[in-house]
Design an enzyme around this catalytic site. Structure first.
Site, PDB file in Angstrom:
ATOM      1  N   CYS A   2      51.154  59.724  47.798  1.00 18.62           N
ATOM      2  CA  CYS A   2      52.020  60.161  46.696  1.00 18.62           C
ATOM      3  C   CYS A   2      53.450  59.957  47.169  1.00 18.62           C
ATOM      4  O   CYS A   2      53.688  59.682  48.343  1.00 18.62           O
ATOM      5  CB  CYS A   2      51.828  61.650  46.406  1.00 18.62           C
ATOM      6  SG  CYS A   2      50.160  62.087  45.944  1.00 18.62           S
ATOM      7  N   ARG A  27      53.881  54.250  45.205  1.00 17.67           N
ATOM      8  CA  ARG A  27      52.985  55.109  45.982  1.00 17.67           C
ATOM      9  C   ARG A  27      51.983  55.874  45.114  1.00 17.67           C
ATOM     10  O   ARG A  27      51.101  56.560  45.636  1.00 17.67           O
ATOM     11  CB  ARG A  27      53.804  56.135  46.799  1.00 17.67           C
ATOM     12  CG  ARG A  27      54.788  55.506  47.752  1.00 17.67           C
ATOM     13  CD  ARG A  27      55.572  56.569  48.492  1.00 17.67           C
ATOM     14  NE  ARG A  27      54.711  57.379  49.312  1.00 17.67           N
ATOM     15  CZ  ARG A  27      54.305  57.075  50.536  1.00 17.67           C
ATOM     16  NH1 ARG A  27      54.711  55.942  51.090  1.00 17.67           N
ATOM     17  NH2 ARG A  27      53.535  57.871  51.210  1.00 17.67           N
ATOM     18  N   TRP A  74      49.453  60.234  43.282  1.00 18.44           N
ATOM     19  CA  TRP A  74      48.252  59.412  43.365  1.00 18.44           C
ATOM     20  C   TRP A  74      47.135  60.419  43.596  1.00 18.44           C
ATOM     21  O   TRP A  74      47.017  60.989  44.669  1.00 18.44           O
ATOM     22  CB  TRP A  74      48.360  58.419  44.520  1.00 18.44           C
ATOM     23  CG  TRP A  74      47.116  57.634  44.772  1.00 18.44           C
ATOM     24  CD1 TRP A  74      46.200  57.844  45.758  1.00 18.44           C
ATOM     25  CD2 TRP A  74      46.658  56.503  44.049  1.00 18.44           C
ATOM     26  NE1 TRP A  74      45.208  56.913  45.679  1.00 18.44           N
ATOM     27  CE2 TRP A  74      45.459  56.067  44.638  1.00 18.44           C
ATOM     28  CE3 TRP A  74      47.159  55.804  42.945  1.00 18.44           C
ATOM     29  CZ2 TRP A  74      44.745  54.983  44.166  1.00 18.44           C
ATOM     30  CZ3 TRP A  74      46.444  54.713  42.486  1.00 18.44           C
ATOM     31  CH2 TRP A  74      45.251  54.316  43.098  1.00 18.44           C
ATOM     32  N   ASN A 100      52.117  65.380  49.760  1.00 18.12           N
ATOM     33  CA  ASN A 100      51.465  64.080  49.880  1.00 18.12           C
ATOM     34  C   ASN A 100      50.439  64.207  50.990  1.00 18.12           C
ATOM     35  O   ASN A 100      50.797  64.573  52.110  1.00 18.12           O
ATOM     36  CB  ASN A 100      52.512  63.011  50.228  1.00 18.12           C
ATOM     37  CG  ASN A 100      51.882  61.689  50.608  1.00 18.12           C
ATOM     38  OD1 ASN A 100      50.804  61.350  50.142  1.00 18.12           O
ATOM     39  ND2 ASN A 100      52.558  60.937  51.460  1.00 18.12           N
ATOM     40  N   GLY A 101      49.170  63.928  50.683  1.00 20.63           N
ATOM     41  CA  GLY A 101      48.140  64.011  51.723  1.00 20.63           C
ATOM     42  C   GLY A 101      46.926  64.776  51.229  1.00 20.63           C
ATOM     43  O   GLY A 101      46.746  64.961  50.018  1.00 20.63           O
ATOM     44  N   GLU A 481      33.945  37.248  52.137  1.00 19.53           N
ATOM     45  CA  GLU A 481      35.236  37.857  51.833  1.00 19.53           C
ATOM     46  C   GLU A 481      36.386  36.990  52.378  1.00 19.53           C
ATOM     47  O   GLU A 481      37.418  36.827  51.717  1.00 19.53           O
ATOM     48  CB  GLU A 481      35.280  39.280  52.415  1.00 19.53           C
ATOM     49  CG  GLU A 481      36.574  40.026  52.233  1.00 19.53           C
ATOM     50  CD  GLU A 481      37.012  40.235  50.768  1.00 19.53           C
ATOM     51  OE1 GLU A 481      36.228  39.936  49.856  1.00 19.53           O
ATOM     52  OE2 GLU A 481      38.149  40.659  50.573  1.00 19.53           O
ATOM     53  N   LYS A 485      39.352  35.396  50.022  1.00 21.78           N
ATOM     54  CA  LYS A 485      40.781  35.614  50.259  1.00 21.78           C
ATOM     55  C   LYS A 485      41.519  34.279  50.284  1.00 21.78           C
ATOM     56  O   LYS A 485      42.584  34.134  49.698  1.00 21.78           O
ATOM     57  CB  LYS A 485      41.028  36.343  51.594  1.00 21.78           C
ATOM     58  CG  LYS A 485      40.651  37.796  51.649  1.00 21.78           C
ATOM     59  CD  LYS A 485      41.550  38.737  50.876  1.00 21.78           C
ATOM     60  CE  LYS A 485      41.077  38.902  49.483  1.00 21.78           C
ATOM     61  NZ  LYS A 485      40.122  39.941  49.173  1.00 21.78           N
ATOM     62  N   GLU A 488      41.740  32.740  46.698  1.00 18.76           N
ATOM     63  CA  GLU A 488      42.560  33.382  45.675  1.00 18.76           C
ATOM     64  C   GLU A 488      44.040  33.406  45.995  1.00 18.76           C
ATOM     65  O   GLU A 488      44.856  33.361  45.072  1.00 18.76           O
ATOM     66  CB  GLU A 488      42.046  34.785  45.322  1.00 18.76           C
ATOM     67  CG  GLU A 488      42.166  35.807  46.401  1.00 18.76           C
ATOM     68  CD  GLU A 488      41.687  37.185  45.938  1.00 18.76           C
ATOM     69  OE1 GLU A 488      41.699  37.469  44.744  1.00 18.76           O
ATOM     70  OE2 GLU A 488      41.311  37.976  46.822  1.00 18.76           O
ATOM     71  N   HIS A 504      20.267  23.385  55.182  1.00 15.35           N
ATOM     72  CA  HIS A 504      19.482  23.050  53.993  1.00 15.35           C
ATOM     73  C   HIS A 504      20.313  22.319  52.931  1.00 15.35           C
ATOM     74  O   HIS A 504      19.918  22.259  51.778  1.00 15.35           O
ATOM     75  CB  HIS A 504      18.852  24.318  53.411  1.00 15.35           C
ATOM     76  CG  HIS A 504      17.895  24.975  54.364  1.00 15.35           C
ATOM     77  ND1 HIS A 504      16.670  24.420  54.690  1.00 15.35           N
ATOM     78  CD2 HIS A 504      18.012  26.096  55.124  1.00 15.35           C
ATOM     79  CE1 HIS A 504      16.058  25.189  55.577  1.00 15.35           C
ATOM     80  NE2 HIS A 504      16.855  26.208  55.870  1.00 15.35           N
ATOM     81  N   LYS A 603      45.101  42.123  38.697  1.00 19.19           N
ATOM     82  CA  LYS A 603      44.587  43.133  39.636  1.00 19.19           C
ATOM     83  C   LYS A 603      43.329  43.786  39.070  1.00 19.19           C
ATOM     84  O   LYS A 603      42.374  44.025  39.798  1.00 19.19           O
ATOM     85  CB  LYS A 603      45.670  44.188  39.912  1.00 19.19           C
ATOM     86  CG  LYS A 603      45.276  45.231  40.943  1.00 19.19           C
ATOM     87  CD  LYS A 603      45.208  44.641  42.334  1.00 19.19           C
ATOM     88  CE  LYS A 603      44.707  45.637  43.372  1.00 19.19           C
ATOM     89  NZ  LYS A 603      44.183  44.948  44.572  1.00 19.19           N
TER      90      LYS A 603
HETATM   91  O1  M6R Z   1      38.699  46.867  40.842  1.00 17.28           O
HETATM   92  P1  M6R Z   1      37.434  46.169  41.298  1.00 17.28           P
HETATM   93  O2  M6R Z   1      37.083  46.454  42.700  1.00 17.28           O
HETATM   94  O3  M6R Z   1      36.296  46.418  40.372  1.00 17.28           O
HETATM   95  O4  M6R Z   1      37.784  44.620  41.199  1.00 17.28           O
HETATM   96  C1  M6R Z   1      36.806  43.663  41.426  1.00 17.28           C
HETATM   97  C2  M6R Z   1      37.396  42.291  41.589  1.00 17.28           C
HETATM   98  O5  M6R Z   1      38.087  41.904  40.423  1.00 17.28           O
HETATM   99  C3  M6R Z   1      38.356  42.236  42.775  1.00 17.28           C
HETATM  100  O6  M6R Z   1      37.728  42.623  43.958  1.00 17.28           O
HETATM  101  C4  M6R Z   1      38.897  40.803  42.960  1.00 17.28           C
HETATM  102  O7  M6R Z   1      37.885  39.956  43.370  1.00 17.28           O
HETATM  103  C5  M6R Z   1      40.070  40.813  43.957  1.00 17.28           C
HETATM  104  N1  M6R Z   1      41.130  39.989  43.484  1.00 17.28           N
HETATM  105  C6  M6R Z   1      39.685  40.351  45.301  1.00 17.28           C
HETATM  106  O8  M6R Z   1      40.753  40.267  46.175  1.00 17.28           O
END
Ligand code: M6R
Length: 608
Positions: A2, A27, A74, A100-101, A481, A485, A488, A504, A603
Site C-alpha cells: 500500500c 502501490r 492494496w 502497509n503490510g 515460462e 517471456k 511477449e 520426436h 495486463k
Molecule cells: O491475470 P491472469 O494470471 O489470469 O493472466 C493470465 C495471462 O493473461 C497472463 O499470465 C499473461 O500470459 C502474461 N502476459 C504473462 O506474462
C-alpha cells in the site's frame, strides 16, 4: 503493498496528500483515504476506488489543517470497499492509523480488544493498531506506537496521528518501507520517495523496528526500547520518473527484483508453531479436503505454467490425480466433474475471462473451487469456495514475473496443506519442504546479483531469432515460462518444449544459430536432461544451461551457464525461472523495446 504519505508543516495538507497519493498509486489502488488534524480533531475521509474517487469525495471541502496522513490501499485483509479503506480510527475517533503490510497476529489481538470492550468497524488487520493505541491514551503518542509495535507481529509500516498532539505524526517500520523527507520547517513521511520529491531532495531511511516522531521542526528516531537513534540522511539524485520505479528503468525490472520480498510476503504467517502449513484464510473444512478424489487446475498464460508445476506438487504429495487445463479449452471438452472434485483456478488478476468462465462452469457441475489470485476480492475470489492470495503486490509490467514465483509458492503451500489434511505426508517431510521454502528469498537474491552477467551474456545473441527452452519434469514449466517471456517482451520466436520430446520431431529445427536454453537444475531426471542437451549440441545449437551451483558435469555440456543455488526439485523452478526472466528482459532492452507495455498485449484479458 500500500502507499503511505504524511506531512507536518505550514502548508495546507489536503492538496499535498492528494499529490503524494497520486504518486504512490502504483502501490495499490483499491481505495484511498486521508486523516487531517482539524481544530475539531481528526477528520477522516475515505473512498473505495482510485485517488480520483477520493478527490471527488472531497470536492467542495477545503481543509485548513496542516498535519495529515494519507493512504492508497492494496487490499490484503478485507474487501476493497470504503469501510476497509484507511485511515482506521479507534472507538473514540481520536486516533487515525494508516498501515502497509500484514499483521500476522491480528486475529488474536482483535479478539482480546473486543473482549476488553473495543468496537471494530472494519475487517482489516490495521484497525487493531488504532485500538491498541487508544488503550494507551495516557502515554505520549510515540510511546503508545512503540508498545503497539511490540505487540504486533509481521510486516508493518505505520503512520499515526492523534487529536491531542496536533503537530505530530508518528511513523514505525518493520519489514515494509518508510522513508522520511526532510524539509525546511516541514517534514514528510512516505512509503516511497516520489510522494515528497517535489518538495525536498533530502531524506532519511527508517530502519526496521524504529519509531519516528515527525514534527515541523525536526524528527526523532528511536528503537523499540526507546533509545534515541541518530538519523542517517542523504540527498536524492533520482528524477521523478525513476523514483516511481524505485530507480529501475522499468516496472518489469523493478518487479523482477521485488521477488525476494514478494515471496517472503507469500509465506508470511502461513506456518504454525509446529512448522506445518497454516492457511487460515482458506476456511476450507478439513473434512471437505479429505473428500476430494480428483483435482483440476485451470489457468492461462504464465498462470498456466504455475498450474503445470502444481500438478507435480499435488500429485507427489497428496497422491490425488491432477489434470491441468488451459482455461479457454476446459469447458469445451466436457470434463468429468462432481462434488468430490477440487478445481483450483490460478489467475494473477482474478479477472481473466477464460479462467472465470472455466471456474464458473466447474462450480455449476458441483465442483469445489479454490481461487489462487493476487487481487483481493477479484471476480474469481468472489466466485470461490475458498481463496489463497499470492500477496505479490501490484504488478504493473504486462509480463508476469513476481506474480509467477509467488503463484509457485502459493500452490506448493496448498499442496502441503492438502497433504497434511489428508494424512498423505509425514509431518517431517512437510517441515523440510517448508524450511526449504523459507530459504528461497535469499536464494533468489543471489540469482538477482547475476543480472549484469546475464545482460553481458545476452549481448552476443542480439542477432539470433530462434530460441528453444527445454526442461524435464518440474523444469519443463520453467522452460515454458522462459519461452513465453521471450516471445511477449522481445518478440523473438521461442519454443518451450519437454527436452525428451525433441527427438520426436522438433530436433529437425536445431542448427547453427539456434540458441537452446536448458533448465537442468536439481532433478531425478537431470542425467537424462543432460543427454538431451548433448543431442542439441551435436546439432550445432548454442547451448545455455541453468544449473545448480557446482554442477561441473552439466557445465561440460554447455557453451554458457547460469548457476542457481541448490533447492529441492519441486522448489527449484522458483530460482531457475529468475535468470530466464532477466534474459528475456535484457534481450528485449537490446532490441529497444518497451518491456512494460509489449505490443498487442493487455495486463488483464477480459475477452474470450
Ligand atoms: O491475470 P491472469 O494470471 O489470469 O493472466 C493470465 C495471462 O493473461 C497472463 O499470465 C499473461 O500470459 C502474461 N502476459 C504473462 O506474462
Amino acid at each position: 503493498m500500500c502507499g503511505i504519505v504524511g506531512y507536518v508543516g505550514p502548508r495546507p495538507v489536503q492538496p499535498l496528500l492528494i499529490g503524494g497519493l497520486r504518486r504512490l498509486e502504483y502501490r495499490g489502488y483499491d481505495s484511498a483515504g486521508m486523516a487531517i488534524l482539524e481544530e475539531v480533531g481528526v477528520e477522516i475521509t475515505r473512498k473505495a476506488g482510485r485517488v480520483a474517487d477520493l478527490e471527488s469525495e472531497l470536492e467542495g471541502r477545503i481543509s485548513n489543517g496542516t498535519t495529515g496522513i494519507g493512504h492508497t490501499r492494496w487490499a490484503t485483509h478485507g474487501a476493497p470497499n470504503t469501510t476497509n479503506a484507511h485511515p482506521h480510527a479507534d472507538c473514540a475517533g481520536s486516533v487515525a492509523v494508516v498501515h502497509n503490510g500484514i499483521i500476522e497476529n491480528w486475529a488474536d489481538l482483535k479478539a482480546d480488544l473486543i473482549e476488553a470492550g473495543h468496537l471494530f468497524r472494519s475487517e482489516t488487520d490495521t484497525e487493531v493498531v488504532a485500538h491498541l493505541i487508544e488503550d494507551r491514551a495516557d502515554l505520549p503518542l510515540d510511546e503508545a506506537v512503540r508498545e503497539a509495535m511490540r505487540l504486533a507481529e509481521g510486516a508493518l509500516a505505520l503512520a499515526v496521528v492523534r487529536n491531542d498532539e496536533p503537530e505530530l505524526i508518528v511513523g514505525a517500520r518493520r519489514g515494509s518501507p518508510l522513508v522520511i523527507g526532510l524539509g525546511d520547517g516541514e517534514n514528510f513521511l512516505a512509503s516511497d520517495i516520489p510522494a515528497f520529491l517535489e518538495y525536498t531532495r533530502r531524506m532519511a531511511v527508517l530502519d526496521d523496528d524504529r519509531i519516528v516522531a515527525v514534527r515541523p521542526g525536526g524528527i526523532t528516531i528511536s528503537d523499540l526500547s526507546g533509545t534515541i537513534v541518530e538519523p542517517v540522511t542523504r540527498e536524492i539524485e533520482w528524477d521523478l520518473d525513476s523514483a516511481e520505479k524505485g530507480g529501475f528503468p522499468d516496472f518489469m525490472l523493478k518487479e523482477i527484483f521485488e521477488q525476494p520480498k514478494a515471496i517472503r510476503d507469500t509465506l508470511r504467517g502461513r506456518l504454525d508453531s509446529d512448522g506445518l502449513v497454516r492457511l487460515l484464510e482458506l476456511e476450507l473444512d478439513v473434512e471437505i479436503a479429505r473428500s476430494f478424489d480428483k483435482v483440476f487446475v485451470v489457468a492461462c498464460g504464465t498462470s498456466f505454467h504455475a498450474a503445470m508445476m502444481a500438478k507435480y506438487a499435488i500429485e507427489r504429495w497428496t497422491r490425488l490425480p491432477v489434470e491441468i487445463d488451459i482455461a479457454s479449452e476446459f469447458r469445451y471438452r466436457d470434463p468429468i466433474l462432481d462434488g468430490n472434485t477440487l478445481v483450483v483456478g490460478i489467475s494473477q488478476s482474478g479477472e481473466t475471462l477464460d479462467t472465470l468462465a472455466a471456474v464458473r462452469y466447474a462450480r455449476a457441475q458441483g465442483a469445489k473451487l479454490i481461487a489462487v489470485t493476487n487481487v483481493v476480492d477479484s471476480a474469481m475470489a468472489r466466485e470461490a469456495d475458498a481463496v489463497l492470495y499470492t500477496r505479490a503486490g501490484p504488478e504493473i509490467g504486462v509480463a508476469a514475473t513476481k506474480t509467477f514465483t509467488t503463484q509457485l509458492i502459493a500452490m506448493q503451500l496448498l499442496a502441503l496443506w492438502l497433504a497434511h489434511a489428508r494424512g498423505s505426508l509425514d509431518d517431517a517431510v512437510i517441515q523440510n519442504a517448508v524450511k526449504a521454502m523459507f530459504a528461497l528469498p535469499d536464494q533468489v537474491e543471489e540469482v538477482l546479483r547475476q543480472s549484469d552477467g546475464i545482460r553481458e551474456m545476452s549481448e552476443q545473441w542480439t542477432d539470433r531469432r530462434d530460441f528453444f527452452f527445454l526442461g524435464r519434469s518440474a523444469a519443463f514449466p520453467v522452460a515454458m515460462e522462459g519461452a513465453l517471456k521471450l516471445k511477449e517482451i522481445a518478440y523473438l520466436r521461442a519454443e518451450g518444449y519437454p527436452a525428451g520430446e525433441m527427438k520426436h520431431g522438433p530436433i529437425a529445427l536445431i542448427e547453427e544459430g539456434v540458441v537452446v536454453i536448458g533448465v537442468a537444475t536439481n532433478s531425478h531426471v537431470k542425467g537424462k536432461m543432460l543427454s538431451n542437451m548433448q543431442e542439441m549440441r551435436a546439432r550445432s545449437g548454442t547451448i545455455l544451461l541453468v544449473l545448480t551451483e557446482g554442477d561441473t558435469e552439466g557445465e561440460a555440456v554447455a557453451d554458457e551457464v547460469i548457476f542457481v543455488p541448490w533447492a529441492p526439485e519441486l522448489l527449484s523452478p522458483v530460482t531457475a525461472v529468475v535468470p530466464l526472466q532477466l534474459l528475456a528482459y535484457w534481450l528485449a532492452k537490446q532490441r529497444g523495446l518497451d518491456v512494460d507495455k509489449p505490443r498487442n498485449l493487455a495486463k488483464t484479458v477480459t475477452v474470450e
